[in-house]
Design a protein around this motif. Structure first.
Motif, mmCIF file in Angstrom:
data_model
loop_
_atom_site.group_PDB
_atom_site.id
_atom_site.type_symbol
_atom_site.label_atom_id
_atom_site.label_comp_id
_atom_site.label_asym_id
_atom_site.label_seq_id
_atom_site.Cartn_x
_atom_site.Cartn_y
_atom_site.Cartn_z
ATOM 1 N N ASN A 49 35.439 25.237 38.155
ATOM 2 C CA ASN A 49 36.100 24.072 38.737
ATOM 3 C C ASN A 49 36.726 24.458 40.068
ATOM 4 O O ASN A 49 36.948 25.638 40.349
ATOM 5 N N THR A 50 36.967 23.470 40.870
ATOM 6 C CA THR A 50 37.457 23.665 42.230
ATOM 7 C C THR A 50 38.620 22.710 42.469
ATOM 8 O O THR A 50 38.795 21.723 41.749
ATOM 9 N N SER A 51 39.399 22.995 43.527
ATOM 10 C CA SER A 51 40.564 22.142 43.780
ATOM 11 C C SER A 51 41.033 22.254 45.215
ATOM 12 O O SER A 51 40.605 23.136 45.966
ATOM 13 N N CYS A 52 41.930 21.349 45.584
ATOM 14 C CA CYS A 52 42.685 21.458 46.830
ATOM 15 C C CYS A 52 44.061 20.818 46.611
ATOM 16 O O CYS A 52 44.271 20.105 45.618
ATOM 17 N N LYS A 53 44.959 21.070 47.530
ATOM 18 C CA LYS A 53 46.297 20.461 47.456
ATOM 19 C C LYS A 53 46.593 19.766 48.779
ATOM 20 O O LYS A 53 46.281 20.294 49.856
ATOM 21 N N THR A 129 43.355 22.800 34.442
ATOM 22 C CA THR A 129 44.202 22.198 35.474
ATOM 23 C C THR A 129 45.383 23.079 35.888
ATOM 24 O O THR A 129 45.600 23.308 37.085
ATOM 25 N N PRO A 130 46.174 23.618 34.943
ATOM 26 C CA PRO A 130 47.330 24.426 35.382
ATOM 27 C C PRO A 130 46.936 25.729 36.054
ATOM 28 O O PRO A 130 47.728 26.296 36.814
ATOM 29 N N LEU A 131 45.728 26.237 35.800
ATOM 30 C CA LEU A 131 45.296 27.466 36.455
ATOM 31 C C LEU A 131 45.238 27.268 37.967
ATOM 32 O O LEU A 131 45.458 28.202 38.739
ATOM 33 N N HIS A 132 44.923 26.048 38.396
ATOM 34 C CA HIS A 132 44.933 25.711 39.818
ATOM 35 C C HIS A 132 46.329 25.323 40.282
ATOM 36 O O HIS A 132 46.743 25.640 41.400
ATOM 37 N N GLY A 133 47.046 24.619 39.404
ATOM 38 C CA GLY A 133 48.341 24.073 39.804
ATOM 39 C C GLY A 133 49.422 25.110 40.001
ATOM 40 O O GLY A 133 50.303 24.948 40.865
ATOM 41 N N HIS A 139 43.378 25.666 48.757
ATOM 42 C CA HIS A 139 42.024 25.471 48.218
ATOM 43 C C HIS A 139 41.719 26.623 47.265
ATOM 44 O O HIS A 139 41.944 27.797 47.607
ATOM 45 N N ILE A 140 41.197 26.287 46.076
ATOM 46 C CA ILE A 140 40.943 27.290 45.045
ATOM 47 C C ILE A 140 39.579 27.034 44.404
ATOM 48 O O ILE A 140 39.207 25.883 44.136
ATOM 49 N N ASP A 141 38.845 28.122 44.145
ATOM 50 C CA ASP A 141 37.589 28.069 43.400
ATOM 51 C C ASP A 141 37.718 28.891 42.133
ATOM 52 O O ASP A 141 38.187 30.038 42.167
ATOM 53 N N HIS A 142 37.324 28.303 41.020
ATOM 54 C CA HIS A 142 37.163 29.057 39.765
ATOM 55 C C HIS A 142 35.689 28.981 39.412
ATOM 56 O O HIS A 142 35.176 27.906 39.077
ATOM 57 N N LEU A 205 35.926 34.178 37.740
ATOM 58 C CA LEU A 205 36.542 34.535 39.017
ATOM 59 C C LEU A 205 37.426 33.406 39.535
ATOM 60 O O LEU A 205 37.072 32.229 39.417
ATOM 61 N N PHE A 206 38.567 33.781 40.133
ATOM 62 C CA PHE A 206 39.385 32.865 40.919
ATOM 63 C C PHE A 206 39.473 33.406 42.340
ATOM 64 O O PHE A 206 39.769 34.591 42.549
#
Length: 699
Positions: A49-53, A129-133, A139-142, A205-206
């Motif tokens: 999963n991927t994310s941004c803030k 979700t909390p792994l990114h939060g 910006h994070i990539d898992h 991987l993160f």
């Protein structure tokens, strides 16, 4: 921006595309997700999963607050869109620490994610979700790259991580995804400021960055480094997988063996509910199944949770030689049945040994992955996509095992940890939210004459209702066009001359190779010749008998053999005609052939009732619109017989039935669907689809 060259991953970022998105960080995060997901060496389907803030205005207070945008539950980053993400307040995610009372209760945190939502139209937040939060990066990539999981699953993973990246990568031991793992990632970062990412033991991987592009580049560079490290060691101290134990069959023989075996395996894998199959003889699969280390590595199972959830605890390795005779499928079935019984018993033992007080009931104990040395790999699941994805995941697992063995020693998840993932109550809840299956799900239909007209309408209807459809016709261009109308994994096609037994055999083998077997045979291929007796040639007669009668015989003979091998019955549905019941002039060749089709149906229904194979007929009449046989000479012949023009035929046929209805290909398709999906106690029957023709009434 200069394009960087990579050897082990694809650099797919296009600055021209990114520039169009401006400073829209959510759009840039989605773009990054899609290009990452386009390379299966970076992450597998549905994995990671991927994310941004971003800073967003709180609709109540009007204050600017930080919001996490992250892939929602059940999505795939390769196809991720705006409606597939969740938006949550970062400070509220941190606030969950106040509600957290320990790892034994961390699942109780998951419902609280909804109290953290900023975007009320969010996709359901995933367990990650909390792994990114809790990580502070924009910006994070898992991801789950094979090379990184090989490092993560190696016996001395932490030391190897340090050898590759020094102090620039963190490492945390295996732990099930959840809020506690998020706390461990946060601690790892706090203990190691300045790291560029974190390796999760046996998992993935993160990585992160201040911008979407920096995050993308960081991910690729880390994966490239791990890939190079493995490549530098692979085969140096020891042959890959211990070397070759046996050689593969030539490709054409592999495919033929797989096609003959697929219905046997499908029947055995479907002891609880029908399954759809997939086959691959990818070179990497063959290297593994033909290796000395197969017997050592295959029983260990997989390491990454994403792999394990889709491939089950371990594969079944067939005790068959590549050169074994498969021409008697029932004998083969008898030979390998004990291996399936043993697999089911071992799975039941695994369940009983590892289950907890609140564990869900044991699921289907049959294998998902079946390995055949010298030939390849079969996977079976509820539909073609799931079977194909399981195959791709096990190929990922093979890559992981190869990499881990090259640099150290492969380790799999402990059985209890694996069980706790497989029977996780949160996963069970996700399964319960799946939409109900369609009436023809888990079934495979082969349809003759499916390049257009009635055959294509039948294929459309069966596919719409959940079936996998294998289209056959004698015109390749029409088949290609027809097949292109379906989404991936729904259909396949092959040329087939129904009058030629070898051609029919090849079509069934292709369908079995594609989907694992066949449940529904629809003989819709046809033509019509309307001539008086004195004008009917031997060629006319033979052609009608070959396509309509011999074709039906060939399809039934091969289809019933496969259905009996599978062992769970099936349907044969023959498209005949009102003309097989009603005598009319200028129709001796066509009417006789249709009558033969109808009686053959009754004979086969009597023969195969004990095998739960239902054989029925659909009798159309006057299907002029959209039907191939009404092109050219047939229409002219029928118009001549009735003393009208070709243009007057549609209205003529509509007026002569009791309901004054025009009969269309879709109407025939509805009758086929009814026989295959609803009338499961009917065999030897005829359904007239003619608007009501009194002279064609059977009783």
């Amino acid at each position: 921006m200069e394009t960087k060259e990579f050897k082990y991953v694809d650099y797919l970022w296009k600055e021209s595309e990114a520039e169009k998105l401006g400073d829209d960080q959510v759009a840039l995060f989605l773009y990054r997700s899609n290009v990452l997901g386009a390379d299966l060496r970076v992450t597998n389907y549905g994995g990671g999963n991927t994310s941004c803030k971003t800073m967003e205005k709180d609709p109540l207070s009007g204050e600017e607050r930080e919001v996490l945008w992250v892939k929602g539950s059940g999505g795939d980053i390769g196809t991720l869109k705006r409606d597939g993400i969740a938006g949550l307040y970062v400070d509220k995610l941190h606030g969950l620490k106040n509600a957290y009372i320990g790892i034994e209760f961390e699942d109780e945190i998951v419902p609280l994610y909804y109290h953290c939502l900023h975007d009320l139209d969010s996709k359901a937040p995933s367990i990650d979700t909390p792994l990114h939060g809790l990580l502070p990066f924009k910006h994070i990539d898992h991801l789950h790259p094979d090379a990184l999981i090989a490092v993560a699953a190696a016996k001395d993973s932490e030391a190897i991580t340090k050898e590759i990246w020094g102090d620039k990568m963190g490492w945390v031991p295996w732990q099930r995804p959840g809020f506690d793992l998020a706390l461990q990632l946060e601690k790892c970062l706090n203990d190691n400021p300045g790291i560029r990412g974190i390796v999760l033991g046996s998992h993935g991987l993160f990585t992160w960055g201040d911008t979407s592009y920096e995050c993308y580049m960081n991910s690729l560079e880390v994966i490239e480094a791990a890939s190079q490290y493995i490549a530098d060691r692979e085969g140096k101290d020891r042959e890959v997988f211990g070397g070759t134990k046996m050689e593969s069959l030539p490709e054409s023989e592999r495919k033929q063996q797989a096609a003959l075996l697929s219905p046997v395996l499908r029947g055995l894998c479907s002891s609880e509910q029908k399954m759809i199959g997939h086959f691959t003889d990818d070179e990497r699969v063959l290297q593994f199944v033909n290796s000395q280390d197969l017997s050592k590595l295959a029983p260990l199972g997989t390491s990454c949770p994403d792999h394990f959830l889709r491939t089950k605890i371990q594969p079944l390795v067939l005790e068959l030689g590549a050169n074994d005779d498969l021409t008697d499928p029932m004998a083969v079935k008898e030979k390998i049945t004990p291996a399936f019984e043993q697999y089911r018993q071992e799975y039941a033992t695994y369940y009983e040994t590892c289950k907890r007080d609140n564990s869900p009931a044991m699921r289907d104990p049959n294998p998902v992955v079946i390995l055949y040395p010298g030939v390849g790999m079969f996977t079976f699941a509820k539909n073609k996509q799931t079977a194909r994805v399981a195959s791709e995941f096990y190929l990922n697992a093979i890559n992981v095992m190869r990499g881990a063995e090259a640099i150290s020693e492969y380790t799999a998840l402990p059985r209890q940890e694996a069980f706790d993932i497989e029977y996780w109550l949160l996963e069970e809840d996700k399964l319960k939210r799946m939409p109900p299956e369609k009436p023809l799900s888990r079934r495979v239909a082969i349809i003759t004459g499916a390049g257009g007209g009635i055959g294509k309408a039948i294929a459309d209807k069966l596919a719409e209702q959940g079936a996998n459809v294998f289209l056959t016709d004698i015109e390749e261009e029409r088949l290609i066009e027809a097949n292109a109308t379906y989404k991936r994994d729904i259909s396949a096609f092959g040329l087939c001359n129904v009058a030629n037994p070898d051609s029919v055999k090849e079509a069934f083998e292709a369908a079995s190779l594609e989907f694992g077997g066949v449940d529904i045979v629809v003989h819709s291929a046809g033509l019509a010749i309307s001539k008086p007796l004195e004008e009917t040639t031997q060629k006319d007669w033979d052609l009608l008998q070959d396509v309509l009668v011999k074709g039906q015989f060939n399809m039934a003979q091969k289809g019933t053999a496969i259905m009996k091998t599978q062992g769970f019955g099936g349907d044969i549905i023959n498209i005949a005609s009102k003309n097989g019941l009603v005598a009319g002039k200028n129709n001796v060749g066509y009417g006789t052939a249709k009558a033969a089709q109808q009686h053959m149906t009754r004979l086969l229904a009597a023969e195969f009732g004990g095998d739960k194979i239902r054989v029925n007929t659909v009798n159309p009449d006057g299907v002029i619109v959209g039907s191939k046989i009404w092109e050219g000479a047939w229409a002219e012949g029928r118009a001549k017989a009735y003393g009208i023009t070709v243009e007057e035929l549609p209205a003529f046929y509509a007026k002569r039935n009791l309901m004054n209805e025009i009969i269309r290909p879709e109407d025939i398709a509805n009758a086929v669907f009814a026989l295959a999906a609803i009338l499961d106690k009917s065999t030897g029957n005829t359904i007239n689809v003619d608007g009501g023709m009194a002279e064609a009434f059977l009783r």
